[in-house]
Design a protein around this motif. Structure first.
Motif, short mmCIF file in Angstrom:
data_model
loop_
_atom_site.label_atom_id
_atom_site.label_comp_id
_atom_site.label_asym_id
_atom_site.label_seq_id
_atom_site.Cartn_x
_atom_site.Cartn_y
_atom_site.Cartn_z
N ALA A 192 0.85 -1.19 0.00
CA ALA A 192 0.00 0.00 0.00
C ALA A 192 0.89 1.24 0.00
O ALA A 192 2.01 1.20 0.51
N PRO A 193 0.40 2.34 -0.58
CA PRO A 193 1.24 3.55 -0.65
C PRO A 193 1.77 4.01 0.70
O PRO A 193 2.90 4.49 0.82
N GLU A 194 0.95 3.83 1.76
CA GLU A 194 1.33 4.32 3.09
C GLU A 194 1.92 3.23 3.98
O GLU A 194 1.97 3.36 5.21
N VAL A 195 2.37 2.13 3.40
CA VAL A 195 2.87 0.99 4.16
C VAL A 195 3.96 1.41 5.16
O VAL A 195 4.76 2.30 4.89
N VAL A 196 3.96 0.76 6.32
CA VAL A 196 4.97 1.00 7.34
C VAL A 196 5.63 -0.34 7.67
O VAL A 196 4.95 -1.33 7.93
N VAL A 213 8.68 4.16 6.19
CA VAL A 213 7.33 4.54 5.78
C VAL A 213 7.28 4.83 4.28
O VAL A 213 8.17 5.48 3.74
N GLY A 214 6.24 4.32 3.63
CA GLY A 214 6.03 4.60 2.21
C GLY A 214 6.43 3.44 1.32
O GLY A 214 7.46 2.78 1.56
N ALA A 215 5.62 3.19 0.28
CA ALA A 215 5.84 2.02 -0.57
C ALA A 215 7.21 2.02 -1.23
O ALA A 215 7.88 0.99 -1.29
N THR A 267 -0.33 -3.11 4.40
CA THR A 267 -0.24 -1.79 5.03
C THR A 267 0.76 -1.75 6.18
O THR A 267 1.26 -0.68 6.54
N ARG A 268 1.03 -2.91 6.79
CA ARG A 268 1.99 -2.98 7.89
C ARG A 268 2.83 -4.24 7.75
O ARG A 268 2.34 -5.31 7.39
#
Length: 291
Positions: A192-196, A213-215, A267-268
């Motif tokens: 996901a674009p906002e993956v952590v 943080v961030g893809a 996402t995580r």
């Protein structure tokens, strides 16, 4: 089923302790301490053995949690809960699987010890307020107030979308293949674009010292895996009630990776490489919300 209430409820007691502590080893120690106390009472005089045992394991876990909270303040790098190897059957109980997920245990870390105990007992195990009050030695009215506060706190931080085990397995397989081959585009497609991404090495092995943080940043980090760890294998396993990944290096488990997946994308990423936290992943643990 055994006639001994402790044996009957052992899986429940371990599950309560693990959800309160986020540590397999500490949960097992607390269950052992509970058994010692159970063995020392006149069991025929205990009106409700299950309630007595849950109350005892809760008190022991609370005592240990307060000590662990102070110890974790000095932890090197990011601290993550100790992963738990489970079978696919845990996923059949959706509420149980969510409650033991690394994502949820990480959220529970943000509660005070008392809030965590109340939340776990009430929201996961549906324990009556009066029994919780007896376990934590507070009034039922105070327990209700603590439960409301903890519920709001967790609701604001827990993953919001539920996906099926099939969807989880599909995303996990895509990530596994992309990491193994260093496929940057494949990684971007599944992240996901906002993956952590968070890693826990405990200062004992190399690991990310801070979340990434961030893809694009996460993808670049993961795409370099074949180069920095040639010969390592990325495989699948079940952790904390969900499909997950394992990395083996020189024939030994090097890292266990739990994931949060929403709408088919990750996402995580929670990667545990601290060898002390990988030591108990040899066999699946039995979990229960009832007995």
């Amino acid at each position: 089923m055994s006639d001994d209430p402790f044996v009957t409820h052992r899986s429940l007691l371990f599950t309560v302790a693990y959800e309160m502590l986020g540590s397999v080893g500490d949960a097992e120690d607390v269950v052992q301490e509970t058994w010692l106390r159970w063995a020392g009472v006149e069991q025929a005089e205990v009106h409700d053995p299950r309630a007595y045992l849950v109350r005892t394991v809760t008190r022991q876990a609370l005592n240990r949690l307060r000590t662990l909270t102070r110890r974790r303040e000095d932890y090197v790098g990011e601290w993550l809960p100790e992963p738990l190897r489970t079978g696919p059957d845990v996923a059949d109980d959706v509420e149980l699987a969510e409650s033991v997920s690394i994502a949820m245990l990480t959220v529970l870390e943000t509660l005070t010890p008392t809030e965590r105990a109340v939340f776990v007992l009430r929201e996961v195990f549906d324990t009556p307020y009066d029994e919780i009050a007896a376990a934590i030695q507070k009034s039922p009215a105070a327990v209700r107030q603590i439960a409301r506060r903890a519920r709001v706190h967790v609701a604001a931080r827990r993953p919001r979308m539920k996906v099926s085990a099939v969807e989880q397995q599909a995303a996990v397989e895509r990530l596994r293949s992309a990491i193994q081959t260093g496929d940057l585009q494949g990684l971007l497609d599944v992240l996901a674009p906002e993956v952590v991404a968070v890693a826990d090495g405990g200062g004992l092995v190399p690991a990310l010292r801070r979340p990434v943080v961030g893809a694009h940043r996460v993808a670049r980090t993961l795409a370099g895996f074949p180069r920095v760890a040639p010969g390592a294998r990325v495989g699948a396993m079940w952790l904390n009630g969900a499909p997950a990944l394992r990395i083996d290096l020189d024939g030994e488990l090097h890292a266990a990776i739990s994931l949060v997946i929403e709408a088919g994308r990750i996402t995580r990423i929670y990667a545990v490489a601290n060898p002390h936290k990988l030591a108990r992943l040899g066999e699946a643990m039995q979990l229960s919300r009832t007995c």
